[in-house]
Design a protein around this motif. Sequence first.
Motif, PDB file in Angstrom:
ATOM      1  N   ALA A  34      -4.049   2.536 -10.688  1.00 39.65           N
ATOM      2  CA  ALA A  34      -3.125   3.417  -9.970  1.00 39.65           C
ATOM      3  C   ALA A  34      -1.742   3.326 -10.604  1.00 39.65           C
ATOM      4  CB  ALA A  34      -3.072   3.024  -8.498  1.00 39.65           C
ATOM      5  N   LEU A  35      -0.893   4.298 -10.303  1.00 41.04           N
ATOM      6  CA  LEU A  35       0.419   4.391 -10.933  1.00 41.04           C
ATOM      7  C   LEU A  35       1.189   3.075 -10.860  1.00 41.04           C
ATOM      8  CD1 LEU A  35       2.715   5.958 -12.267  1.00 41.04           C
ATOM      9  CD2 LEU A  35       3.403   6.761  -9.995  1.00 41.04           C
ATOM     10  N   ASN A  36       1.144   2.396  -9.718  1.00 38.68           N
ATOM     11  CA  ASN A  36       1.912   1.164  -9.539  1.00 38.68           C
ATOM     12  C   ASN A  36       1.184  -0.075 -10.050  1.00 38.68           C
ATOM     13  OD1 ASN A  36       3.887   2.720  -8.371  1.00 38.68           O
ATOM     14  ND2 ASN A  36       3.202   2.303  -6.273  1.00 38.68           N
ATOM     15  N   GLY A  37      -0.019   0.124 -10.577  1.00 35.42           N
ATOM     16  CA  GLY A  37      -0.719  -0.989 -11.203  1.00 35.42           C
ATOM     17  C   GLY A  37      -1.792  -1.609 -10.333  1.00 35.42           C
ATOM     18  N   GLU A  38      -2.461  -2.596 -10.910  1.00 35.86           N
ATOM     19  CA  GLU A  38      -3.530  -3.351 -10.251  1.00 35.86           C
ATOM     20  C   GLU A  38      -3.164  -4.825 -10.351  1.00 35.86           C
ATOM     21  OE1 GLU A  38      -7.124  -3.414  -8.211  1.00 35.86           O
ATOM     22  OE2 GLU A  38      -6.569  -1.609  -9.346  1.00 35.86           O
ATOM     23  N   MET A  39      -3.388  -5.595  -9.256  1.00 34.87           N
ATOM     24  CA  MET A  39      -3.051  -7.009  -9.279  1.00 34.87           C
ATOM     25  C   MET A  39      -4.285  -7.842  -8.934  1.00 34.87           C
ATOM     26  SD  MET A  39       0.219  -8.983  -7.515  1.00 34.87           S
ATOM     27  CE  MET A  39       1.397  -7.848  -8.254  1.00 34.87           C
ATOM     28  N   LEU A  40      -4.569  -8.849  -9.796  1.00 36.20           N
ATOM     29  CA  LEU A  40      -5.714  -9.744  -9.612  1.00 36.20           C
ATOM     30  C   LEU A  40      -5.216 -11.149  -9.326  1.00 36.20           C
ATOM     31  CD1 LEU A  40      -7.883  -8.605 -12.683  1.00 36.20           C
ATOM     32  CD2 LEU A  40      -7.774  -7.580 -10.402  1.00 36.20           C
ATOM     33  N   PHE A  41      -6.036 -11.928  -8.599  1.00 38.28           N
ATOM     34  CA  PHE A  41      -5.602 -13.256  -8.162  1.00 38.28           C
ATOM     35  C   PHE A  41      -6.702 -14.288  -8.377  1.00 38.28           C
ATOM     36  CE2 PHE A  41      -3.651  -9.976  -5.528  1.00 38.28           C
ATOM     37  CZ  PHE A  41      -2.296 -10.282  -5.615  1.00 38.28           C
TER      38      PHE A  41
ATOM     39  N   MET B 260      -1.510 -14.973 -10.738  1.00 39.40           N
ATOM     40  CA  MET B 260      -1.669 -13.538 -10.584  1.00 39.40           C
ATOM     41  C   MET B 260      -1.612 -12.837 -11.931  1.00 39.40           C
ATOM     42  SD  MET B 260       1.554 -12.297 -11.436  1.00 39.40           S
ATOM     43  CE  MET B 260       1.748 -10.713 -10.655  1.00 39.40           C
ATOM     44  N   MET B 261      -2.252 -11.650 -11.978  1.00 33.10           N
ATOM     45  CA  MET B 261      -2.238 -10.805 -13.169  1.00 33.10           C
ATOM     46  C   MET B 261      -1.966  -9.379 -12.710  1.00 33.10           C
ATOM     47  SD  MET B 261      -5.435 -10.052 -15.753  1.00 33.10           S
ATOM     48  CE  MET B 261      -5.342  -8.864 -17.091  1.00 33.10           C
ATOM     49  N   HIS B 262      -0.861  -8.810 -13.158  1.00 35.91           N
ATOM     50  CA  HIS B 262      -0.466  -7.457 -12.782  1.00 35.91           C
ATOM     51  C   HIS B 262      -0.643  -6.546 -13.994  1.00 35.91           C
ATOM     52  CE1 HIS B 262       2.847  -4.647 -10.928  1.00 35.91           C
ATOM     53  NE2 HIS B 262       1.651  -4.115 -10.909  1.00 35.91           N
ATOM     54  N   ILE B 263      -1.509  -5.549 -13.872  1.00 40.92           N
ATOM     55  CA  ILE B 263      -1.773  -4.598 -14.955  1.00 40.92           C
ATOM     56  C   ILE B 263      -1.039  -3.299 -14.637  1.00 40.92           C
ATOM     57  CG2 ILE B 263      -3.551  -3.418 -16.296  1.00 40.92           C
ATOM     58  CD1 ILE B 263      -5.553  -5.461 -15.019  1.00 40.92           C
ATOM     59  N   PHE B 264      -0.115  -2.888 -15.513  1.00 45.99           N
ATOM     60  CA  PHE B 264       0.682  -1.688 -15.304  1.00 45.99           C
ATOM     61  C   PHE B 264       0.501  -0.782 -16.516  1.00 45.99           C
ATOM     62  CE2 PHE B 264       5.024   0.373 -15.566  1.00 45.99           C
ATOM     63  CZ  PHE B 264       4.836   1.224 -14.479  1.00 45.99           C
ATOM     64  N   SER B 265      -0.106   0.390 -16.315  1.00 40.28           N
ATOM     65  CA  SER B 265      -0.473   1.231 -17.455  1.00 40.28           C
ATOM     66  C   SER B 265      -0.384   2.714 -17.104  1.00 40.28           C
ATOM     67  CB  SER B 265      -1.897   0.875 -17.911  1.00 40.28           C
ATOM     68  OG  SER B 265      -2.255   1.585 -19.057  1.00 40.28           O
ATOM     69  N   PRO B 266       0.826   3.218 -16.863  1.00 39.46           N
ATOM     70  CA  PRO B 266       0.960   4.637 -16.504  1.00 39.46           C
ATOM     71  C   PRO B 266       0.741   5.552 -17.704  1.00 39.46           C
ATOM     72  CG  PRO B 266       3.123   3.660 -16.770  1.00 39.46           C
ATOM     73  CD  PRO B 266       2.128   2.536 -16.912  1.00 39.46           C
TER      74      PRO B 266
END
Length: 644
Positions: free
Chosen positions: A224-231, A240-246
């Motif tokens: 999604a626009l604001n990214g995906e977060m994994l824990f 945590m891992m935040h994936i941001f890919s607009p």
Amino acid sequence: MKTGAIKQIYLPLAILLSILLAASPAMATASIDYMSIDVDINNGYAVTTVEQKIISNEDEAAYDDFSIFKSEDAFISDFTIIIDGEEYNSEVLPKIQAEEEFEEAVSEGRSAGLLTDAGKDRFSYALNFEPHQSIIVRLTYEQALKKTLGEYEYTQPLRSYRNINNLSVNVDISSVNKILSLETPGFTEANAEYLSSTKGQVTYNSRSVPDLDLNIIFTTNNPALNGEMLFYETGGQGYMMHIFSPTEDDLGTTALSKDIIFVIDKSGSMSGEKMYQVKGVFSDVIYGLPASDRFNVIFFDGEVHTYSEQLMEANASSKKDSIEFVDNLNADGGTNINDALVNALGMFGSESENVPIIVFLTDGEPTSGVTSRYVIRENVLETNKAEVSIFSIAFGIEHEEYYESLRALSLENNGKAERFTSTTGAEEGISDFYATISTPLITDIEFSYNGKVSDIVNTVESSLFAGSDAIVLGKYNTGTNTINSEIKATSRSGNREFNSQFTVLQKAENSFIPRLWAYETINDLLDRIEVEGETDDLVTSVTDLSLEFEFVTPYTSLFVEIPEIEKPEVTDSMPPGEMGMDESVAVDDSEVAEEAIEEMPAEEEMVMEEMPVEETAEEESPGFEALYAAVGIVGVMLFLKRQE
């Protein structure tokens, strides 16, 4: 560590090993019975395990050396030797301690091995064999894949200097986002299949080694626009891992315009095929510039040759004339890197809203003007008032220190460096590299997490380019329920904010995140060392993390010691039948000898004492009594390779 200091550590060891090798067994002719490669790629983090079974073809003890190719940016995390079903595991130690323990083992005649990081594309090791002995070697290395031009690419080297009777490759791919495509271009014998919407697999089996590497390219849909977060949580610590890919569609706008200057080496060492390739690449690049960009071209040898005194609009006329300028240049003269970069930086104005970029290509050391690499870096950094991103292309650079200097220059000026050999295919590689930085989507990116995330490491500097992603990793306290993310950036339409709240939900399949965090944090620290030098704090931080997560880095090494086999006591032996005993009675040899001697007449005992004692054959060690002279050369081999 300076070269002189390294030599002080290694040269005595090299001399000692040379002496030992002079008395060690002859070189073996060993064959590889099988090589199995297992790869697990989880959300772009790849863990590769290579196992080889090696068999000596010699009738006497001998040693041999081997290579396993790997990706240059991978960290080795395990090295295991298996002999007769027994596993001998290595231990990651601080580099100096590993060297000291290895030297101590060598001096005491104990079997040991040392592996250090050479920063190259292969792992070299040596083994000592008993006659016709088989030894299994298992190596694990880890790396983070980068998303470029919308694709993840994993390359598995399959090269070998030896014949391999049985080669098997198994690659498992999983992603939190759907896998849209999975290919092995140019490798038709590999089998690529989708196991589910988020899992894929590539397998390959052969009775011989192919003449090309296995490239795996896969794409995933964007979060999604604001990214995906994994824990994931382990040992009382959350990661945590935040994936941001607009994408441009997500942003609802087109890419930002560029102010870009191509600074290209045309010194004498660039003559011939190199210059021909450079002209082809940059003519195509200039031709493809969008009309909204501004650009210029600077060539340099001992002097600086500029196409224009200022940045030009990328219209048909300026592109045509500048391409002719490129085509008509010949390579000769020295290499004045300092003046070329300082002149280029002086053309950027702080008032421009375009993203400022320099693409800098060179093949060697500075030989004209300012020749100190350190002073050049200082001058460039001081002149870079417009915060220009400098992307360096090391084209056919043979000396590691020159490439490291380019890396440092780019890192401290918001860019990165890549190297290419002047071989067939270099044009395509350089073009692909340019493509990854040619389309900036957003710039001036800032990430924050409402104070709940610490020890943050970010894979993106100031700009995010089309087809790439930003990966942010960090730690949080266990028991945290939610984490808010706030991203500020500038797009073509102006300032933007991307805010979201993520519920902390850890999953078993996210167990890779702590190691990915450590991998990226170590790389970030190593980049800082390139720029700031080897400060005590930085070196200690790298060493501590490397030991905690068991990575081999420039400050840690793998040390393996083979325990000595307990040898039986030497005893007199005589077949039970000759001592008047029933041969069917099974008793310990030492007890038989003891009882027989006690029962013998005195004169026979005297004769016995005069008889030469027949030594019991020593139990064979597991093939490592000379390992200190064989596996031990790993450290020296890698060191010498690095100094070439």
